[in-house]
Structures are given as structure tokens and as C-alpha cells.
Write an enzyme that holds these catalytic residues in place. Structure first.
Site, PDB file in Angstrom:
ATOM      1  N   TRP A   1       0.810  -1.217   0.000  1.00  0.00           N
ATOM      2  CA  TRP A   1       0.000   0.000   0.000  1.00  0.00           C
ATOM      3  C   TRP A   1       0.845   1.269   0.000  1.00  0.00           C
ATOM      4  O   TRP A   1       0.324   2.366  -0.124  1.00  0.00           O
ATOM      5  CB  TRP A   1      -0.962   0.001   1.185  1.00  0.00           C
ATOM      6  CG  TRP A   1      -0.306  -0.315   2.500  1.00  0.00           C
ATOM      7  CD1 TRP A   1       0.344   0.540   3.325  1.00  0.00           C
ATOM      8  CD2 TRP A   1      -0.249  -1.602   3.129  1.00  0.00           C
ATOM      9  NE1 TRP A   1       0.812  -0.119   4.434  1.00  0.00           N
ATOM     10  CE2 TRP A   1       0.461  -1.430   4.352  1.00  0.00           C
ATOM     11  CE3 TRP A   1      -0.736  -2.861   2.794  1.00  0.00           C
ATOM     12  CZ2 TRP A   1       0.706  -2.496   5.220  1.00  0.00           C
ATOM     13  CZ3 TRP A   1      -0.491  -3.918   3.668  1.00  0.00           C
ATOM     14  CH2 TRP A   1       0.216  -3.732   4.865  1.00  0.00           C
TER      15      TRP A   1
ATOM     16  N   GLU B   1      -5.603   0.854   5.625  1.00  0.00           N
ATOM     17  CA  GLU B   1      -5.751   1.552   6.901  1.00  0.00           C
ATOM     18  C   GLU B   1      -6.847   0.934   7.767  1.00  0.00           C
ATOM     19  O   GLU B   1      -6.702   0.817   8.984  1.00  0.00           O
ATOM     20  CB  GLU B   1      -6.052   3.043   6.661  1.00  0.00           C
ATOM     21  CG  GLU B   1      -4.889   3.826   6.076  1.00  0.00           C
ATOM     22  CD  GLU B   1      -3.669   3.834   6.974  1.00  0.00           C
ATOM     23  OE1 GLU B   1      -3.820   3.670   8.205  1.00  0.00           O
ATOM     24  OE2 GLU B   1      -2.555   4.004   6.460  1.00  0.00           O
TER      25      GLU B   1
ATOM     26  N   GLN C   1      -5.697  -1.405  14.879  1.00  0.00           N
ATOM     27  CA  GLN C   1      -5.568  -2.342  16.008  1.00  0.00           C
ATOM     28  C   GLN C   1      -5.121  -3.734  15.552  1.00  0.00           C
ATOM     29  O   GLN C   1      -5.482  -4.750  16.156  1.00  0.00           O
ATOM     30  CB  GLN C   1      -6.885  -2.422  16.790  1.00  0.00           C
ATOM     31  CG  GLN C   1      -7.276  -1.076  17.399  1.00  0.00           C
ATOM     32  CD  GLN C   1      -8.653  -1.084  18.011  1.00  0.00           C
ATOM     33  OE1 GLN C   1      -9.645  -1.280  17.328  1.00  0.00           O
ATOM     34  NE2 GLN C   1      -8.731  -0.854  19.302  1.00  0.00           N
ATOM     35  N   THR C   2      -4.329  -3.767  14.478  1.00  0.00           N
ATOM     36  CA  THR C   2      -3.849  -5.027  13.914  1.00  0.00           C
ATOM     37  C   THR C   2      -2.392  -4.864  13.499  1.00  0.00           C
ATOM     38  O   THR C   2      -2.032  -3.876  12.872  1.00  0.00           O
ATOM     39  CB  THR C   2      -4.687  -5.426  12.673  1.00  0.00           C
ATOM     40  OG1 THR C   2      -6.064  -5.538  13.052  1.00  0.00           O
ATOM     41  CG2 THR C   2      -4.219  -6.747  12.092  1.00  0.00           C
TER      42      THR C   2
ATOM     43  N   LEU D   1      -9.786 -11.442  11.785  1.00  0.00           N
ATOM     44  CA  LEU D   1      -9.171 -10.130  12.027  1.00  0.00           C
ATOM     45  C   LEU D   1      -9.705  -9.464  13.292  1.00  0.00           C
ATOM     46  O   LEU D   1      -9.065  -8.584  13.854  1.00  0.00           O
ATOM     47  CB  LEU D   1      -9.416  -9.195  10.826  1.00  0.00           C
ATOM     48  CG  LEU D   1      -8.273  -9.027   9.839  1.00  0.00           C
ATOM     49  CD1 LEU D   1      -8.670  -8.063   8.736  1.00  0.00           C
ATOM     50  CD2 LEU D   1      -7.007  -8.548  10.517  1.00  0.00           C
ATOM     51  N   GLY D   2     -10.905  -9.852  13.712  1.00  0.00           N
ATOM     52  CA  GLY D   2     -11.497  -9.230  14.897  1.00  0.00           C
ATOM     53  C   GLY D   2     -12.074  -7.858  14.596  1.00  0.00           C
ATOM     54  O   GLY D   2     -11.950  -7.346  13.488  1.00  0.00           O
TER      55      GLY D   2
ATOM     56  N   TYR E   1      -8.190   9.805  11.960  1.00  0.00           N
ATOM     57  CA  TYR E   1      -6.939   9.145  11.598  1.00  0.00           C
ATOM     58  C   TYR E   1      -6.978   8.630  10.153  1.00  0.00           C
ATOM     59  O   TYR E   1      -6.079   8.906   9.346  1.00  0.00           O
ATOM     60  CB  TYR E   1      -6.645   7.989  12.556  1.00  0.00           C
ATOM     61  CG  TYR E   1      -5.606   7.039  12.026  1.00  0.00           C
ATOM     62  CD1 TYR E   1      -4.258   7.365  12.071  1.00  0.00           C
ATOM     63  CD2 TYR E   1      -5.980   5.834  11.435  1.00  0.00           C
ATOM     64  CE1 TYR E   1      -3.299   6.510  11.546  1.00  0.00           C
ATOM     65  CE2 TYR E   1      -5.034   4.975  10.908  1.00  0.00           C
ATOM     66  CZ  TYR E   1      -3.690   5.317  10.968  1.00  0.00           C
ATOM     67  OH  TYR E   1      -2.748   4.476  10.439  1.00  0.00           O
TER      68      TYR E   1
ATOM     69  N   ASP F   1      -1.660   8.374  15.340  1.00  0.00           N
ATOM     70  CA  ASP F   1      -2.098   7.085  15.887  1.00  0.00           C
ATOM     71  C   ASP F   1      -1.295   6.781  17.150  1.00  0.00           C
ATOM     72  O   ASP F   1      -0.563   7.644  17.663  1.00  0.00           O
ATOM     73  CB  ASP F   1      -1.944   5.974  14.845  1.00  0.00           C
ATOM     74  CG  ASP F   1      -0.484   5.662  14.521  1.00  0.00           C
ATOM     75  OD1 ASP F   1       0.422   6.408  14.977  1.00  0.00           O
ATOM     76  OD2 ASP F   1      -0.236   4.658  13.821  1.00  0.00           O
TER      77      ASP F   1
ATOM     78  N   CYS G   1      17.461   2.666  22.594  1.00  0.00           N
ATOM     79  CA  CYS G   1      17.698   4.115  22.504  1.00  0.00           C
ATOM     80  C   CYS G   1      19.128   4.443  22.097  1.00  0.00           C
ATOM     81  O   CYS G   1      19.387   5.493  21.491  1.00  0.00           O
ATOM     82  CB  CYS G   1      17.355   4.779  23.836  1.00  0.00           C
ATOM     83  SG  CYS G   1      15.596   4.651  24.258  1.00  0.00           S
TER      84      CYS G   1
ATOM     85  N   CYS H   1      19.300   5.038  18.426  1.00  0.00           N
ATOM     86  CA  CYS H   1      18.257   5.914  17.894  1.00  0.00           C
ATOM     87  C   CYS H   1      18.872   7.188  17.311  1.00  0.00           C
ATOM     88  O   CYS H   1      19.795   7.764  17.892  1.00  0.00           O
ATOM     89  CB  CYS H   1      17.266   6.259  19.007  1.00  0.00           C
ATOM     90  SG  CYS H   1      15.971   7.405  18.484  1.00  0.00           S
TER      91      CYS H   1
ATOM     92  N   CYS I   1      16.287  13.567  22.404  1.00  0.00           N
ATOM     93  CA  CYS I   1      15.033  13.054  22.977  1.00  0.00           C
ATOM     94  C   CYS I   1      14.944  13.429  24.457  1.00  0.00           C
ATOM     95  O   CYS I   1      15.784  13.018  25.268  1.00  0.00           O
ATOM     96  CB  CYS I   1      14.964  11.539  22.809  1.00  0.00           C
ATOM     97  SG  CYS I   1      13.545  10.774  23.617  1.00  0.00           S
TER      98      CYS I   1
END
Length: 345
Positions: A20, A33, A38-39, A76-77, A116, A134, A195, A198, A204
Site C-alpha cells: 500500500w 488503513e 488495532q492489527t 481479524l477481529g 486518523y 495514531d 535508545c 536511535c 530526545c
């Protein structure tokens, strides 16, 4: 180098190759999307590929039956996503002449598309300068800027969206949004982020203040309900079964299941027989009853813990509206029931 430039550079060097991301087609972006809400990507990718294969266009999806969509969604729920996906496809196909709205504001008017998803479609397909916020974005921004706002509070979304809007690359909003989400998914992960490796370890705020494990802050706890499901797998002399559709609102709406008795605790055989005697599932004479397994199956949803037990009940004669075991497999079921069917039939 600015925050957005460094982030985009990291993204171009580290991003996952996902289908995608190689298109500006709003249908495919929208599909990805909704599936990925939640997956995890690893779980959602095969579903995305199957949907694109079975429904190459929004018109194909709109022309499918809800049962076809839910069968493909099986496992998938959060099945309301699949139902809303189908309804929205019909609106786009039949009321919008297969044309996706092109702006964030117009996209918000579609069923099942919130802030979102609208921002993601508008940004990735049209390069509209609108931030995508998100859970990954909450985490990255909360840590980098040491934001102590409770992300479950009513004001959090507005505050983090405003912050992301200040940072977004106006010329490359699509890349910036993808980069920020990918950084949260791969680098600034919820637990034990590395970290020391990073790109932001010198700037940060959470790292400097030793607060990485404390951010983002989420105070609201989700109340979990425990429920007991007893599924009655009636089988007649021909081997046919009885199933029904869940029409009530709540979990698994419009999916199929075996006749159900919900109880306040786990039932033994005698207690179950007593409860069956007060129902009107069947008029056939009961020949035998036994559980398929000694223990119940624990199935965990976001707000519920379901203790599920399947009971085999053989009956005399022929079940009215009974369905063969092969035919049963074509219906959309919650994954816990589908797995039971695959194992036993």
C-alpha cells in the site's frame, strides 16, 4: 538537520516494503488503513492481499454480499470494521460514482472513517498537509518532547495533532506521516526500545530525563468483563448441524455461531441439560450430550474474556434447517468457532 528531515531520511533507509506504500490509489490506501486498525502489519498483510485479489476495485467490494466480506475478514477481529468497510464501499460506488472524496474534510463524512483514516488517505493519496496521529505517533512525540498529557484524556488527540502539525513537512506530508508512524512501529517501540541506536538519542527529552519507560502516560484502565459461553453443537442422524446468525448488537454482530447458552459460571452436564430444557432450540429428542474438550477455551477480546465450551448433542431424526458440515464451513464465524469447526469437522 530538522526533526522532520532527519525522520524522513531514517524512513527512506529503514522502511518496510509494503504494497500500500507503492500506490496513491485511495481505495487501496483506505483498505490497508481499515485492516491495520488495532492489527499488526504481519497479521494484516495477508488479509489486505486477499481483499485486493477478491475485490480489485471499490465497485467489486460494494457488489459483494456482507457475508462474503465477513468471511474474508474472518479472524481479524473488530468485525464492525468489516461491516463499515462494506457500507462505505457501497456509498462510494453507488452515490459517489466510484470516486473517493479527495479532501480530509470530505472523507470524514464517510461511515467508518474517522480523523486518523481520513488524514491517512488524504495525505498518502493527495499529499494534503494534514497530520496522521495514531498510537505510534502518540508514543514518539510524548517521548521526544516529554509530553505528560494522558493520552486517554479528551484533549490528548487535539494536543498531539497540533504538535504534529507544527512538525509536518509541508512539501512531503505523505512521507513525514509514514515516517513518524514507521519510527514508532520499528524504533520507538512500547517496551525496551534500543535508545542507544536511535537517531534522536541526543535530543530526545525522555531519554535525557530517564523517562522513556514512563511515556506516554495512559491512566484510564479498560474494564474487562468475564463471560461464559456454552455452544450447543446439535447433530442429527444425517450428520447435519444447526447454526444461527448473531443479530443482536455487540460482539460478532451478523456472524454465525452454534446455538448459545450464556451462563454466569462454568456449567457441568447436569446444569446445562436443565438450561437446555427451558429453551426452544429444537423439538428433536436428545440422544446424548458430551463436551468436546475437558476444559473451556479462553478467548480474549479487548474488553472481554470469554470462557467458551463446545458441547456435542446428538438428536433423533432430522434437524429442521440443518446444514451439512461442508456447507457450514462457507459461513463467516468468529475465529474461535471457525477453529473449532476446522479441528472437529
Amino acid at each position: 538537520m530538522t526533526f522532520s528531515n532527519r525522520l524522513i531520511q531514517w524512513y527512506l533507509e529503514n522502511k518496510r516494503d509494503l504494497p500500500w506504500r507503492n500506490t496513491t490509489n485511495p481505495y487501496q490506501i483506505w483498505l490497508s488503513e481499515i485492516i491495520l486498525q488495532q492489527t499488526r502489519v504481519a497479521q494484516g498483510l495477508p488479509y489486505y492481499l486477499r481483499f485486493v485479489e477478491n475485490f480489485p476495485t471499490v465497485f467489486d467490494l460494494a457488489n459483494a454480499s456482507e457475508e462474503q466480506v465477513l468471511k474474508l475478514w474472518q479472524g481479524l477481529g473488530y468485525y464492525s470494521r468489516g461491516r463499515n468497510l462494506h457500507k462505505t464501499a457501497q456509498i462510494i460506488a453507488f452515490e459517489c460514482n466510484e470516486m473517493f472524496p479527495k479532501t480530509y474534510t470530505e472523507l470524514l463524512k464517510l461511515k467508518g472513517i474517522g480523523t486518523y483514516t481520513a488524514a491517512a488517505i488524504a495525505s498518502f493519496s493527495q499529499k494534503e498537509v494534514v497530520p496522521v496521529v495514531d498510537g505510534n505517533v502518540f508514543r514518539v512525540l510524548a517521548r521526544y518532547f516529554d509530553v505528560e498529557t494522558d493520552i486517554s484524556s479528551a484533549t490528548a488527540k487535539k494536543e498531539f495533532t497540533a504538535l504534529a502539525n507544527e512538525l509536518i513537512d509541508k512539501k512531503q506530508p505523505d512521507l513525514f506521516n509514514q515516517a513518524l508512524m514507521e519510527f514508532g512501529a520499528l524504533q520507538c517501540v512500547p517496551k525496551n526500545p534500543i535508545c542507544s541506536m536511535c537517531i534522536f538519542n541526543e535530543s530526545c527529552a525522555a531519554l535525557q530525563k530517564k523517562k522513556v519507560d514512563l511515556l506516554p502516560i495512559k491512566l484510564k484502565k479498560t474494564k474487562v468483563t468475564e463471560r461464559y459461553f456454552n455452544y450447543l453443537v446439535f447433530e442429527d442422524e444425517s450428520g447435519n448441524l444447526l447454526i444461527q446468525q448473531r443479530t443482536s448488537k455487540g460482539i460478532w454482530h451478523n456472524l454465525y455461531e452454534f446455538p448459545l447458552i450464556e451462563s454466569e459460571k462454568e456449567l457441568d452436564e447436569e446444569e446445562l441439560i436443565e438450561k437446555i430444557s427451558t429453551t426452544s432450540f429444537l423439538t428433536n429428542k436428545l440422544v446424548s450430550i458430551k463436551p468436546f474438550d475437558e476444559k473451556s477455551v479462553l478467548h480474549i477480546l479487548s474488553h472481554q474474556r470469554l470462557k467458551i465450551r463446545f458441547w456435542g448433542l446428538n438428536v433423533d431424526g432430522k434437524i429442521e434447517k440443518g446444514i451439512s458440515k461442508e456447507a457450514v464451513k462457507k459461513f463467516p464465524f468468529p475465529i474461535v468457532i471457525f477453529n473449532f469447526i476446522e479441528k472437529n469437522f
